[in-house]
Design a protein around this motif. Structure first.
Motif, PDB file in Angstrom:
ATOM      1  N   TRP A   1       0.848  -1.181   0.000  1.00 31.94           N
ATOM      2  CA  TRP A   1       0.000   0.000   0.000  1.00 31.94           C
ATOM      3  C   TRP A   1       0.889   1.238   0.000  1.00 31.94           C
ATOM      4  CZ3 TRP A   1       1.166  -3.136   3.997  1.00 31.94           C
ATOM      5  CH2 TRP A   1       1.529  -2.567   5.219  1.00 31.94           C
ATOM      6  N   PHE A   2       0.332   2.373  -0.363  1.00 35.98           N
ATOM      7  CA  PHE A   2       1.104   3.618  -0.419  1.00 35.98           C
ATOM      8  C   PHE A   2       0.548   4.596   0.601  1.00 35.98           C
ATOM      9  CE2 PHE A   2       4.099   3.554  -4.001  1.00 35.98           C
ATOM     10  CZ  PHE A   2       3.770   2.334  -4.564  1.00 35.98           C
ATOM     11  N   VAL A   3       1.400   5.192   1.397  1.00 38.13           N
ATOM     12  CA  VAL A   3       0.994   6.211   2.355  1.00 38.13           C
ATOM     13  C   VAL A   3       1.263   7.563   1.704  1.00 38.13           C
ATOM     14  CG1 VAL A   3       1.359   7.157   4.666  1.00 38.13           C
ATOM     15  CG2 VAL A   3       1.611   4.689   4.267  1.00 38.13           C
ATOM     16  N   ALA A   4       0.195   8.359   1.567  1.00 42.66           N
ATOM     17  CA  ALA A   4       0.311   9.647   0.882  1.00 42.66           C
ATOM     18  C   ALA A   4       1.423  10.491   1.496  1.00 42.66           C
ATOM     19  CB  ALA A   4      -1.019  10.396   0.948  1.00 42.66           C
ATOM     20  N   GLY A   5       2.267  11.042   0.652  1.00 41.16           N
ATOM     21  CA  GLY A   5       3.352  11.901   1.106  1.00 41.16           C
ATOM     22  C   GLY A   5       4.551  11.144   1.673  1.00 41.16           C
ATOM     23  N   GLU A   6       4.444   9.824   1.808  1.00 40.05           N
ATOM     24  CA  GLU A   6       5.556   9.061   2.386  1.00 40.05           C
ATOM     25  C   GLU A   6       6.130   8.039   1.415  1.00 40.05           C
ATOM     26  OE1 GLU A   6       5.014   7.465   6.302  1.00 40.05           O
ATOM     27  OE2 GLU A   6       3.753   9.154   6.869  1.00 40.05           O
ATOM     28  N   GLY A   7       5.264   7.230   0.815  1.00 36.77           N
ATOM     29  CA  GLY A   7       5.776   6.227  -0.113  1.00 36.77           C
ATOM     30  C   GLY A   7       5.213   4.855   0.150  1.00 36.77           C
ATOM     31  N   PRO A   8       5.843   3.841  -0.462  1.00 37.84           N
ATOM     32  CA  PRO A   8       5.291   2.488  -0.385  1.00 37.84           C
ATOM     33  C   PRO A   8       5.501   1.820   0.971  1.00 37.84           C
ATOM     34  CG  PRO A   8       7.318   2.522  -1.702  1.00 37.84           C
ATOM     35  CD  PRO A   8       7.047   3.934  -1.301  1.00 37.84           C
ATOM     36  N   ARG A   9       4.554   0.979   1.333  1.00 41.10           N
ATOM     37  CA  ARG A   9       4.660   0.136   2.527  1.00 41.10           C
ATOM     38  C   ARG A   9       4.337  -1.293   2.135  1.00 41.10           C
ATOM     39  NH1 ARG A   9       6.436   4.028   4.200  1.00 41.10           N
ATOM     40  NH2 ARG A   9       5.880   5.338   5.978  1.00 41.10           N
ATOM     41  N   LEU A  10       5.099  -2.237   2.706  1.00 44.10           N
ATOM     42  CA  LEU A  10       4.831  -3.653   2.496  1.00 44.10           C
ATOM     43  C   LEU A  10       4.973  -4.357   3.830  1.00 44.10           C
ATOM     44  CD1 LEU A  10       6.758  -2.510  -0.070  1.00 44.10           C
ATOM     45  CD2 LEU A  10       6.311  -4.820  -0.900  1.00 44.10           C
ATOM     46  N   GLU A  11       4.308  -5.495   3.979  1.00 43.69           N
ATOM     47  CA  GLU A  11       4.570  -6.318   5.161  1.00 43.69           C
ATOM     48  C   GLU A  11       5.970  -6.899   4.994  1.00 43.69           C
ATOM     49  OE1 GLU A  11       0.212  -8.060   6.469  1.00 43.69           O
ATOM     50  OE2 GLU A  11       1.449  -9.149   5.054  1.00 43.69           O
ATOM     51  N   PRO A  12       6.902  -6.607   5.913  1.00 45.85           N
ATOM     52  CA  PRO A  12       8.275  -7.094   5.734  1.00 45.85           C
ATOM     53  C   PRO A  12       8.314  -8.618   5.553  1.00 45.85           C
ATOM     54  CG  PRO A  12       8.166  -5.528   7.548  1.00 45.85           C
ATOM     55  CD  PRO A  12       6.747  -5.810   7.140  1.00 45.85           C
ATOM     56  N   PHE A  13       9.114  -9.048   4.592  1.00 46.55           N
ATOM     57  CA  PHE A  13       9.171 -10.467   4.223  1.00 46.55           C
ATOM     58  C   PHE A  13      10.548 -11.020   4.551  1.00 46.55           C
ATOM     59  CE2 PHE A  13       9.956 -13.871   1.097  1.00 46.55           C
ATOM     60  CZ  PHE A  13       8.864 -14.683   1.357  1.00 46.55           C
ATOM     61  N   ASP A  14      10.582 -12.197   5.169  1.00 43.39           N
ATOM     62  CA  ASP A  14      11.856 -12.846   5.480  1.00 43.39           C
ATOM     63  C   ASP A  14      12.168 -13.854   4.368  1.00 43.39           C
ATOM     64  OD1 ASP A  14      13.945 -14.423   6.427  1.00 43.39           O
ATOM     65  OD2 ASP A  14      13.280 -14.244   8.521  1.00 43.39           O
ATOM     66  N   PRO A  15      13.323 -13.678   3.701  1.00 42.90           N
ATOM     67  CA  PRO A  15      13.639 -14.555   2.565  1.00 42.90           C
ATOM     68  C   PRO A  15      13.678 -16.049   2.914  1.00 42.90           C
ATOM     69  CG  PRO A  15      15.335 -12.849   2.834  1.00 42.90           C
ATOM     70  CD  PRO A  15      14.338 -12.628   3.912  1.00 42.90           C
ATOM     71  N   VAL A  16      13.833 -16.409   4.212  1.00 47.12           N
ATOM     72  CA  VAL A  16      13.826 -17.849   4.524  1.00 47.12           C
ATOM     73  C   VAL A  16      12.482 -18.476   4.146  1.00 47.12           C
ATOM     74  CG1 VAL A  16      15.547 -17.655   6.375  1.00 47.12           C
ATOM     75  CG2 VAL A  16      13.109 -17.636   6.950  1.00 47.12           C
ATOM     76  N   ASN A  17      11.449 -17.632   4.021  1.00 47.66           N
ATOM     77  CA  ASN A  17      10.121 -18.135   3.629  1.00 47.66           C
ATOM     78  C   ASN A  17       9.870 -18.038   2.121  1.00 47.66           C
ATOM     79  OD1 ASN A  17       9.422 -18.539   6.381  1.00 47.66           O
ATOM     80  ND2 ASN A  17       9.024 -16.337   6.564  1.00 47.66           N
ATOM     81  N   TYR A  18      10.951 -18.030   1.340  1.00 49.63           N
ATOM     82  CA  TYR A  18      10.776 -17.722  -0.098  1.00 49.63           C
ATOM     83  C   TYR A  18       9.821 -18.670  -0.806  1.00 49.63           C
ATOM     84  CZ  TYR A  18      13.949 -21.535  -1.419  1.00 49.63           C
ATOM     85  OH  TYR A  18      14.520 -22.756  -1.622  1.00 49.63           O
ATOM     86  N   ARG A  19       9.663 -19.900  -0.266  1.00 52.09           N
ATOM     87  CA  ARG A  19       8.753 -20.849  -0.938  1.00 52.09           C
ATOM     88  C   ARG A  19       7.296 -20.404  -0.860  1.00 52.09           C
ATOM     89  NH1 ARG A  19      12.297 -23.906   1.639  1.00 52.09           N
ATOM     90  NH2 ARG A  19      13.759 -25.140   0.412  1.00 52.09           N
ATOM     91  N   ASP A  20       7.003 -19.460   0.048  1.00 52.89           N
ATOM     92  CA  ASP A  20       5.619 -18.945   0.131  1.00 52.89           C
ATOM     93  C   ASP A  20       5.274 -18.001  -1.023  1.00 52.89           C
ATOM     94  OD1 ASP A  20       5.511 -20.292   2.472  1.00 52.89           O
ATOM     95  OD2 ASP A  20       5.688 -18.515   3.780  1.00 52.89           O
ATOM     96  N   LEU A  21       6.272 -17.523  -1.738  1.00 50.11           N
ATOM     97  CA  LEU A  21       5.989 -16.571  -2.823  1.00 50.11           C
ATOM     98  C   LEU A  21       5.308 -17.316  -3.975  1.00 50.11           C
ATOM     99  CD1 LEU A  21       9.311 -14.502  -2.716  1.00 50.11           C
ATOM    100  CD2 LEU A  21       7.062 -13.868  -1.775  1.00 50.11           C
ATOM    101  N   ASP A  22       4.155 -16.790  -4.368  1.00 45.11           N
ATOM    102  CA  ASP A  22       3.274 -17.485  -5.307  1.00 45.11           C
ATOM    103  C   ASP A  22       3.699 -17.241  -6.751  1.00 45.11           C
ATOM    104  OD1 ASP A  22       1.089 -18.645  -6.542  1.00 45.11           O
ATOM    105  OD2 ASP A  22      -0.308 -17.905  -5.016  1.00 45.11           O
ATOM    106  N   LEU A  23       3.981 -18.328  -7.469  1.00 47.08           N
ATOM    107  CA  LEU A  23       4.439 -18.192  -8.861  1.00 47.08           C
ATOM    108  C   LEU A  23       3.296 -18.252  -9.872  1.00 47.08           C
ATOM    109  CD1 LEU A  23       7.611 -20.476  -8.725  1.00 47.08           C
ATOM    110  CD2 LEU A  23       7.566 -18.013  -9.158  1.00 47.08           C
TER     111      LEU A  23
END
Ligand code: CP3
Length: 345
Positions: free
Chosen positions: A90-112
């Protein structure tokens, strides 16, 4: 008048030198245009805006109508790919993008498997823009490069030094590279879709490539970029691909030689005389006016335009900024820039 049957932007990417360099500006659709702000106000938020093909097509065309740039870049954002991978953005007006921080050890959760479902509106934007463009104007599609996208995913937004990303790259390399590969594979699918929808050139933004030690640069910038380009080419896509490893410094030549890109976009910090010697012979270059010069305007702007055009004479060269246009640039400065570039016509 130029009656060449080919669009000057595409001809330059094939290695032909033009008497007047073609020009477009990074982030040319944006807040410095009042007509952009008007359309932008119709969308509930920035992500919805990107996923509304009629609004996105309209703002893609605005800078073409106003300035007659040689290329249009589809309106979207590099942070749509994390959404396709199953992450919240999501984007916060005047600030920039926000994401739920992701830990790369969980990379298999990323949906292809959700690229088409999530990103098909972007293909629709391209299909709407294409028939509206003047004959001489090219259409550019784009994506973020895996490293830059990963920095936003891991940090949860923009960050000054990408510390968590750099530490993860060194401490859990297997998982980190697994994450980059997943981003690369979805990005390749996305770019293939963009080409099918009418993109005539593709650009990869690696905005945070700066400051990486060579072994890491090779692993997290060159390797995943090549992985994307190999897949795009294997799918039969032949359009030119511009790479922009911002801040790569002395590693620009390795990037240019080893990733498979067609052309290289340069940042504000590079020295043209050195680059001319170390880049592959004849590789088209794009860039690299300091966005602050465009803000400053006046004689400084004319002088810097002249310096860059002279520095790249004899090379296939596309005039652009070294990074994105800023929101407060006066439209008159953009007009002055174009008049200066095109004064000989
Ligand atoms: O005109 C164009 O160039 C096409 C559209 C485009 C946008 N973002 C629209 C946008 C493109 C090509 C991008 C690329 C992008 N997005 C990059 C790579 C280029 C670069 O600048 O380094 C990056 C790092 C992003 C991520 C991003 N998007 C950030 C950090 C921000 C917030 C900061 C800012 O400039 O506001 C965005 C938002 C964004 N993307 C805006 C636009 C026009 C502004 C938001 C708005 O209008 O509400």
């Amino acid at each position: 008048m130029n009656h060449s049957p080919e669009k000057p932007f595409l001809s330059t990417l094939k290695g032909n030198v033009q008497s007047t360099p073609p020009v477009w500006l990074m982030r040319q659709a944006g807040r410095y245009l009042s007509e952009y702000r008007e359309v932008r106000a119709k969308a509930a938020n920035f992500i919805d805006f990107c996923f509304s093909p009629d609004l996105a097509a309209e703002v893609t065309l605005q800078p073409i109508r106003r300035f007659g740039f040689d290329a249009a870049i589809m309106f979207a954002d590099i942070l749509l790919v994390p959404i396709a991978l199953g992450r919240k953005v999501w984007f916060v007006a005047g600030e920039g993008p926000r994401l739920e921080p992701f830990d790369p050890v969980n990379y298999r959760d990323l949906d292809l498997n959700r690229m088409e479902e999530v990103l098909s509106p972007i293909g629709e934007t391209l299909r709407r823009v294409k028939p509206e463009l003047p004959d001489e104007t090219a259409l550019i599609g784009f994506a973020g490069s895996p490293w830059t996208v990963a920095t936003y995913m891991i940090e949860g937004g923009g960050s000054k030094d990408r510390w968590n990303t750099r530490v993860a790259a060194w401490s859990t390399p297997h998982e980190f590279d697994g994450m980059l590969d997943r981003i690369a594979d979805v990005t390749a699918q996305y770019l293939i879709m963009q080409a099918a929808a009418g993109a005539e050139t593709l650009k990869l933004f690696d905005s945070w490539a700066e400051g990486l030690p060579e072994p890491l640069f090779e692993r997290v910038i060159i390797r995943p970029t090549k992985r994307i380009i190999d897949q795009v080419r294997e799918a039969g896509v032949t359009v030119p691909i511009i790479g922009f490893p911002r801040g790569a410094g002395t590693l620009y030549p390795r990037y240019a030689r080893e990733t498979g890109i067609t052309a290289i976009a340069l940042d504000t910090g590079v020295q043209p005389e050195w680059m001319r010697e170390v880049l592959p012979e004849g590789m088209p270059v794009q860039g690299h006016l300091d966005p602050a010069v465009l803000m400053a305007g006046g004689d400084t702007l004319n002088r810097e335009v002249d310096r860059l055009i002279a520095a790249w004479s004899g090379r296939p060269y596309i005039f652009n900024l070294g990074h994105g246009i800023t929101p407060h640039v006066p439209v008159a400065h953009v007009e002055q820039l174009l008049a200066r570039i095109r004064q000989g016509e």
